[in-house]
Design a protein around this motif. Structure first.
Motif, PDB file in Angstrom:
ATOM      1  N   ALA A  72     -59.664 -44.075 -20.551  1.00  0.00           N
ATOM      2  CA  ALA A  72     -60.795 -44.543 -21.350  1.00  0.00           C
ATOM      3  C   ALA A  72     -61.637 -45.551 -20.572  1.00  0.00           C
ATOM      4  O   ALA A  72     -62.876 -45.542 -20.652  1.00  0.00           O
ATOM      5  CB  ALA A  72     -60.294 -45.157 -22.659  1.00  0.00           C
ATOM      6  N   TYR A  73     -60.964 -46.423 -19.811  1.00  0.00           N
ATOM      7  CA  TYR A  73     -61.693 -47.430 -19.048  1.00  0.00           C
ATOM      8  C   TYR A  73     -62.544 -46.782 -17.955  1.00  0.00           C
ATOM      9  O   TYR A  73     -63.696 -47.179 -17.726  1.00  0.00           O
ATOM     10  CB  TYR A  73     -60.711 -48.425 -18.445  1.00  0.00           C
ATOM     11  CG  TYR A  73     -61.379 -49.584 -17.753  1.00  0.00           C
ATOM     12  CD1 TYR A  73     -62.149 -50.493 -18.469  1.00  0.00           C
ATOM     13  CD2 TYR A  73     -61.247 -49.762 -16.385  1.00  0.00           C
ATOM     14  CE1 TYR A  73     -62.769 -51.560 -17.840  1.00  0.00           C
ATOM     15  CE2 TYR A  73     -61.867 -50.834 -15.748  1.00  0.00           C
ATOM     16  CZ  TYR A  73     -62.622 -51.726 -16.484  1.00  0.00           C
ATOM     17  OH  TYR A  73     -63.245 -52.768 -15.860  1.00  0.00           O
ATOM     18  N   TRP A  95     -65.514 -45.254 -19.574  1.00  0.00           N
ATOM     19  CA  TRP A  95     -66.434 -46.322 -19.972  1.00  0.00           C
ATOM     20  C   TRP A  95     -67.240 -46.815 -18.774  1.00  0.00           C
ATOM     21  O   TRP A  95     -68.456 -47.053 -18.876  1.00  0.00           O
ATOM     22  CB  TRP A  95     -65.644 -47.464 -20.595  1.00  0.00           C
ATOM     23  CG  TRP A  95     -66.497 -48.613 -21.054  1.00  0.00           C
ATOM     24  CD1 TRP A  95     -67.245 -48.695 -22.185  1.00  0.00           C
ATOM     25  CD2 TRP A  95     -66.678 -49.861 -20.359  1.00  0.00           C
ATOM     26  NE1 TRP A  95     -67.889 -49.914 -22.248  1.00  0.00           N
ATOM     27  CE2 TRP A  95     -67.557 -50.649 -21.146  1.00  0.00           C
ATOM     28  CE3 TRP A  95     -66.169 -50.386 -19.171  1.00  0.00           C
ATOM     29  CZ2 TRP A  95     -67.944 -51.924 -20.774  1.00  0.00           C
ATOM     30  CZ3 TRP A  95     -66.560 -51.657 -18.793  1.00  0.00           C
ATOM     31  CH2 TRP A  95     -67.438 -52.411 -19.590  1.00  0.00           C
ATOM     32  N   ILE A 132     -69.910 -44.146 -17.982  1.00  0.00           N
ATOM     33  CA  ILE A 132     -71.029 -44.190 -18.927  1.00  0.00           C
ATOM     34  C   ILE A 132     -71.934 -45.383 -18.610  1.00  0.00           C
ATOM     35  O   ILE A 132     -73.165 -45.283 -18.669  1.00  0.00           O
ATOM     36  CB  ILE A 132     -70.510 -44.268 -20.379  1.00  0.00           C
ATOM     37  CG1 ILE A 132     -69.808 -42.952 -20.736  1.00  0.00           C
ATOM     38  CG2 ILE A 132     -71.654 -44.544 -21.347  1.00  0.00           C
ATOM     39  CD1 ILE A 132     -69.120 -42.981 -22.085  1.00  0.00           C
ATOM     40  N   GLY A 133     -71.317 -46.514 -18.252  1.00  0.00           N
ATOM     41  CA  GLY A 133     -72.101 -47.692 -17.897  1.00  0.00           C
ATOM     42  C   GLY A 133     -72.989 -47.448 -16.689  1.00  0.00           C
ATOM     43  O   GLY A 133     -74.150 -47.871 -16.660  1.00  0.00           O
ATOM     44  N   ARG A 157     -75.907 -45.171 -17.699  1.00  0.00           N
ATOM     45  CA  ARG A 157     -76.902 -45.890 -18.490  1.00  0.00           C
ATOM     46  C   ARG A 157     -77.726 -46.844 -17.636  1.00  0.00           C
ATOM     47  O   ARG A 157     -78.912 -47.061 -17.897  1.00  0.00           O
ATOM     48  CB  ARG A 157     -76.209 -46.674 -19.605  1.00  0.00           C
ATOM     49  CG  ARG A 157     -75.572 -45.796 -20.683  1.00  0.00           C
ATOM     50  CD  ARG A 157     -74.907 -46.631 -21.753  1.00  0.00           C
ATOM     51  NE  ARG A 157     -75.875 -47.473 -22.446  1.00  0.00           N
ATOM     52  CZ  ARG A 157     -75.558 -48.368 -23.371  1.00  0.00           C
ATOM     53  NH1 ARG A 157     -74.282 -48.551 -23.704  1.00  0.00           N
ATOM     54  NH2 ARG A 157     -76.498 -49.092 -23.961  1.00  0.00           N
ATOM     55  N   GLN A 199     -62.219 -55.064 -12.573  1.00  0.00           N
ATOM     56  CA  GLN A 199     -62.273 -53.622 -12.790  1.00  0.00           C
ATOM     57  C   GLN A 199     -61.218 -52.906 -11.960  1.00  0.00           C
ATOM     58  O   GLN A 199     -60.544 -51.996 -12.439  1.00  0.00           O
ATOM     59  CB  GLN A 199     -63.676 -53.090 -12.466  1.00  0.00           C
ATOM     60  CG  GLN A 199     -64.727 -53.509 -13.481  1.00  0.00           C
ATOM     61  CD  GLN A 199     -66.098 -52.973 -13.156  1.00  0.00           C
ATOM     62  OE1 GLN A 199     -66.325 -52.393 -12.082  1.00  0.00           O
ATOM     63  NE2 GLN A 199     -67.038 -53.141 -14.068  1.00  0.00           N
ATOM     64  N   ILE A 201     -66.193 -40.571 -14.720  1.00  0.00           N
ATOM     65  CA  ILE A 201     -65.831 -39.806 -15.922  1.00  0.00           C
ATOM     66  C   ILE A 201     -64.831 -38.702 -15.564  1.00  0.00           C
ATOM     67  O   ILE A 201     -63.871 -38.450 -16.300  1.00  0.00           O
ATOM     68  CB  ILE A 201     -67.089 -39.217 -16.583  1.00  0.00           C
ATOM     69  CG1 ILE A 201     -67.959 -40.369 -17.135  1.00  0.00           C
ATOM     70  CG2 ILE A 201     -66.724 -38.256 -17.704  1.00  0.00           C
ATOM     71  CD1 ILE A 201     -69.307 -39.926 -17.654  1.00  0.00           C
TER      72      ILE A 201
END
Length: 216
Positions: free
Chosen positions: A82-83, A86, A89-90, A93, A118, A202
């Motif tokens: 999940a991290y 995330w 996606i960051g 964006r 991270q 991802i």
């Protein structure tokens, strides 16, 4: 204390394992490509710190407890997946703000901390590291050489140091190449590169969720 031949054999085996391409290598290359050499190096230090945490946990017998809990292993694996998603996606964006003149910038200290954190979170959320150490380290332990805990710590230091040498190299090299390419090709191509990097994160997250990521 492990004997000199044991240390040499362990270092050789560790080197071969670390050189074999895996998700951590791809993660560090992506981090360096996305943020530059400094980000890649700090992310590698985070991954190395996570590995050192697992070494200490192995010496204290905590990884054996973790290995007996399928639920704990699954929680860690999916949290790591999940991290990574995330993070991806960051990155996707953020590509829209690449050319924004007023885009906020992190200070060096904040950027270093974020990069290290991270890397550490990605490394510590990989339960395969614990299972790997449980299977790998005992082959090089000798009860006649003294404390087993001490031997594990010595071998762990060797493993972490070798990993750091190569992991920081991957991150730094990727960052250097990315910076030079960005200067030559301009921001438009840089934005396209962010798409590839985001998709890499991802993809690694999906791989981790499906199979569990390899530590090396």
């Amino acid at each position: 204390m492990p004997s000199a031949p044991t240390l040499a054999a362990f270092a050789g085996a560790s080197l071969l394992l670390i050189l074999f391409p895996g998700p951590s290598m791809l993660f560090l290359v992506a981090r360096g490509a996305a943020g530059g050499r400094r980000v890649g190096v700090m992310s590698a230090l985070g991954v190395g710190s996570a590995t050192a945490t697992f070494v200490l946990a192995t010496a204290l017998g905590l990884t054996a407890v973790l290995a007996t809990s399928a639920l704990a292993l699954s929680v860690l694996r999916f949290a790591g997946a999940a991290y990574l998603v995330w993070l991806g996606i960051g990155v996707l964006r953020s590509r829209a703000t690449t050319s924004a003149p007023e885009a906020p910038r992190l200070t060096v200290r904040q950027s270093d901390w974020t990069s290290w954190r991270q890397g550490y979170l990605v490394g510590i959320a990989n339960p395969k590291v614990a299972l790997f150490f449980l299977a790998f380290f005992p082959q090089f332990l000798d009860p006649a050489r003294g404390s087993m805990t001490g031997q594990i710590l010595v071998l762990g230091v060797v493993f972490v140091l070798i990993g750091l040498v190569f992991d920081t190299s991957y991150g730094a090299l990727a960052g250097t190449i990315s910076t030079r390419m960005a200067r030559r090709r301009g921001r438009k191509r840089s934005a396209r590169g962010k798409v590839a990097i985001g998709l890499t994160y991802i993809g690694l997250g999906g791989f981790t969720a499906a199979t569990g990521s390899r530590a090396l």
